[in-house]
Design a protein around this motif. Structure first.
Motif, PDB file in Angstrom:
ATOM      1  N   UNK A  45      -4.223  20.857   0.807  1.00 30.13           N
ATOM      2  CA  UNK A  45      -5.047  21.864   1.598  1.00 30.13           C
ATOM      3  C   UNK A  45      -4.970  21.656   3.033  1.00 30.13           C
ATOM      4  N   UNK A  46      -4.404  20.564   3.568  1.00 25.46           N
ATOM      5  CA  UNK A  46      -4.017  20.458   4.920  1.00 25.46           C
ATOM      6  C   UNK A  46      -3.118  19.333   5.278  1.00 25.46           C
ATOM      7  N   UNK A  47      -2.165  19.816   6.272  1.00 24.83           N
ATOM      8  CA  UNK A  47      -1.196  18.947   6.575  1.00 24.83           C
ATOM      9  C   UNK A  47      -0.991  19.090   8.153  1.00 24.83           C
ATOM     10  N   UNK A  48      -0.803  17.990   8.924  1.00 21.07           N
ATOM     11  CA  UNK A  48      -0.907  18.292  10.426  1.00 21.07           C
ATOM     12  C   UNK A  48      -0.358  17.046  10.903  1.00 21.07           C
ATOM     13  N   UNK A  49       0.100  16.949  11.985  1.00 17.69           N
ATOM     14  CA  UNK A  49       0.425  16.011  12.797  1.00 17.69           C
ATOM     15  C   UNK A  49      -0.181  15.740  14.073  1.00 17.69           C
ATOM     16  N   UNK A  66       0.687  -1.105   0.040  1.00 18.03           N
ATOM     17  CA  UNK A  66       0.035  -0.079  -0.112  1.00 18.03           C
ATOM     18  C   UNK A  66       0.849   1.328  -0.019  1.00 18.03           C
ATOM     19  N   UNK A  67       2.152   1.115   0.226  1.00 16.47           N
ATOM     20  CA  UNK A  67       3.197   2.223   0.070  1.00 16.47           C
ATOM     21  C   UNK A  67       3.299   2.673  -1.038  1.00 16.47           C
ATOM     22  N   UNK A 102      -8.357  12.921  -1.737  1.00 15.74           N
ATOM     23  CA  UNK A 102      -7.157  11.990  -1.343  1.00 15.74           C
ATOM     24  C   UNK A 102      -6.508  12.356  -0.124  1.00 15.74           C
ATOM     25  N   UNK A 103      -5.989  11.340   0.557  1.00 15.32           N
ATOM     26  CA  UNK A 103      -5.382  11.809   1.781  1.00 15.32           C
ATOM     27  C   UNK A 103      -4.430  10.472   2.239  1.00 15.32           C
ATOM     28  N   UNK A 104      -3.264  10.891   2.707  1.00 18.41           N
ATOM     29  CA  UNK A 104      -2.140  10.145   3.130  1.00 18.41           C
ATOM     30  C   UNK A 104      -2.211  10.304   4.740  1.00 18.41           C
ATOM     31  N   UNK A 105      -2.731   9.326   5.557  1.00 20.48           N
ATOM     32  CA  UNK A 105      -2.770   9.083   6.748  1.00 20.48           C
ATOM     33  C   UNK A 105      -1.893   7.909   7.310  1.00 20.48           C
ATOM     34  N   UNK A 106      -1.039   8.254   8.122  1.00 16.51           N
ATOM     35  CA  UNK A 106       0.012   7.640   8.748  1.00 16.51           C
ATOM     36  C   UNK A 106       0.673   6.565   7.592  1.00 16.51           C
ATOM     37  N   UNK A 107       1.268   7.366   6.345  1.00 13.87           N
ATOM     38  CA  UNK A 107       1.870   6.553   5.325  1.00 13.87           C
ATOM     39  C   UNK A 107       0.906   6.013   4.437  1.00 13.87           C
ATOM     40  N   UNK A 148       0.624  10.612  14.416  1.00  9.69           N
ATOM     41  CA  UNK A 148       0.284  10.428  13.117  1.00  9.69           C
ATOM     42  C   UNK A 148       0.331  11.642  12.080  1.00  9.69           C
ATOM     43  N   UNK A 149       1.052  11.495  10.892  1.00 14.56           N
ATOM     44  CA  UNK A 149       1.020  12.689   9.995  1.00 14.56           C
ATOM     45  C   UNK A 149      -0.171  12.539   8.957  1.00 14.56           C
ATOM     46  N   UNK A 150      -0.893  13.459   8.682  1.00 14.94           N
ATOM     47  CA  UNK A 150      -2.135  13.475   7.901  1.00 14.94           C
ATOM     48  C   UNK A 150      -1.832  14.633   6.808  1.00 14.94           C
ATOM     49  N   UNK A 151      -2.075  14.369   5.465  1.00 18.10           N
ATOM     50  CA  UNK A 151      -1.812  15.298   4.403  1.00 18.10           C
ATOM     51  C   UNK A 151      -3.294  15.046   3.588  1.00 18.10           C
ATOM     52  N   UNK A 152      -4.043  16.181   3.513  1.00 15.95           N
ATOM     53  CA  UNK A 152      -5.222  16.062   2.719  1.00 15.95           C
ATOM     54  C   UNK A 152      -5.222  16.784   1.387  1.00 15.95           C
ATOM     55  N   UNK A 153      -5.515  16.349   0.398  1.00 18.96           N
ATOM     56  CA  UNK A 153      -5.571  16.911  -1.060  1.00 18.96           C
ATOM     57  C   UNK A 153      -7.032  16.831  -1.559  1.00 18.96           C
TER      58      UNK A 153
END
Length: 430
Positions: free
Chosen positions: A422-426, A255-256, A377-382, A411-416
């Motif tokens: 549009x959003x990047x947070x830990x 999944x990576x 699309x979102x990257x959640x914990x890799x 957990x690192x979160x990136x939201x596209x």
């Protein structure tokens, strides 16, 4: 211990170097056609003014494919290694440090891997080979023994010289295995062996230099989770496709894996040329394609360009994984052109347009408002998740997407939204 990914240049196709004319390009390269590369080349976008760094075995500095292409290098070997840099030491910098290893006055011919990957990135076009994906870009080659501490030294050198050489991407086609527990096998991001590698990769990525790593060549699912750098959140894992446009049979899929690219372009060997193979060949194609997009759209951030590559790429299905994006230069150009037309890099957020990240009961929760019909699309914990068309939750004015990560984790979160970050947070899960 370390393990190099198998990606040999086919010796049957070798042609003696020095016989071709660099002024004339080879015939059309099927691997480049597969990613619609001519869309950039026809506009004169060929990597001018950009540098791509590679960590590998070094290259033949006398090969015509690399004439005037290597701008810098570093060689680093650990004390326990029997190998030495070109000057006889264990640490050397400068162009000479980029050299393929020499024994008894001759290049070690079976260590031609660095020639292959460097040629795919920025080889000089000639009668026998098409040139690299970014043929006018420059190369910084890091020649190491692939031990974690050596890789860290190389990454830090790349970081320190990123502005001097305008380095925009790093291509890595190797694997490091350093297991200390079962937990490390299942989540390499927590492996203490890789902690400094992660820090060095993060520092580069935060500076806008994106690291691309080959997914690996093994008939396994998810074994990539334990091999650095491809398993680490900070690296973009790249798998490969064959001449039929399908995922190549030997891919180590997980999944990576974030991008796919062809694995069969003609490139350099120690002497002459041959057909490449392996996910080792896919990573430099992705890195060089990204470099072209950074050249064409310098006002957009590195993360926006990368997100566009993933969003615009043709989706390929594997046996288990579905909708894996393949590098598509033309489609990425089209998407970035639309984004470039905005008054700002990311669409203005109004009170009715919002993206929020929260946590409860071991879940990461992503809330959106005012983005109905868009693609999330979102990257959640890799790991990636997607919603093709955002819809509000029943009876609510917002949408909700959740992923279970367990409680007590950072957990690192990136939201596209439509490919735009549009959003990047830990956050620590509760």
């Amino acid at each position: 211990m370390s393990k190099r990914l198998s990606a040999a240049v086919a010796v049957a196709a070798l042609i003696a170097a020095g016989l071709s004319s660099p002024a004339q390009a080879a015939t059309s390269e099927p691997a480049y056609n597969a990613i619609n590369l001519d869309s950039a080349w026809s506009q004169g976008i060929k990597g001018q003014g950009m540098t791509i760094a590679l960590i590998d075995q070094g290259l033949n500095l006398q090969h015509e494919y690399f004439r005037d292409q290597v701008i810098d290098g570093i060689c680093v070997y650990q004390a326990r290694s029997n190998l030495r840099c070109p000057n006889g030491s264990r640490l050397q910098t400068g162009i000479a440090a980029a050299s393929q290893r020499i024994e008894n006055g001759a290049l070690v011919d079976d260590e031609s891997h660095g020639n292959m990957v460097a040629g795919i990135v920025a080889g000089n076009p000639n009668n026998f080979a098409p040139g690299g994906v970014a043929p006018f870009a420059k190369i910084l080659m890091a020649n190491t023994d692939m031990q974690p501490s050596s890789v860290v030294t190389a990454l830090n050198y790349i970081y320190d010289n990123r502005e001097t050489h305008n380095i925009v991407a790093v291509s890595m086609s190797f694997g490091i295995l350093g297991l200390t527990s079962r937990a490390d096998l299942l989540n390499c991001n927590t492996n203490p062996v890789y902690s400094e590698v992660r820090q060095a990769l993060k520092k580069l990525r935060d500076a806008g230099v994106i690291p691309f790593a080959a997914a690996g060549n093994g008939y396994y699912l998810n074994s990539a989770e334990s091999w650095a750098p491809t398993c680490l959140d900070e690296a973009v894992s790249v798998g490969s496709t064959n001449t039929l446009g399908s995922v190549a049979s030997y891919n180590t899929m997980s999944s990576k894996v974030e991008l796919l690219a062809p694995d069969y372009p003609i490139s350099a060997g120690t002497i002459g040329y041959g057909t490449s193979s392996g996910t080792s060949a896919a990573a430099p194609i992705a890195a060089a394609s990204f470099t072209l997009m950074r050249q064409q759209f310098p006002q957009l951030s590195a993360e926006t360009v990368l997100a566009a590559m993933k969003s615009a790429g043709k989706k390929i299905d594997d046996i288990i994984r579905k909708d894996i994006p393949m590098v598509d230069v033309a489609a990425t150009q089209a998407l970035l052109t639309r984004l470039q037309g905005n008054t700002a890099e990311t669409p203005a957020q109004t009170e009715t347009q919002k993206v929020t990240v929260g946590t409860f009961n071991g879940f990461i929760a992503i809330y959106t408002r005012g983005h109905e019909g868009s693609r999330l699309t979102a990257k959640v914990a890799g790991r990636w998740l997607k919603v093709d068309s955002i819809a509000s939750a029943p009876g609510k004015s917002y949408s909700l997407v959740k992923r279970n990560t367990g409680a007590g984790f950072l957990v690192n979160v990136e939201v596209y939204i439509d490919g735009v970050l549009l959003k990047s947070s830990t956050t620590t899960t509760k």
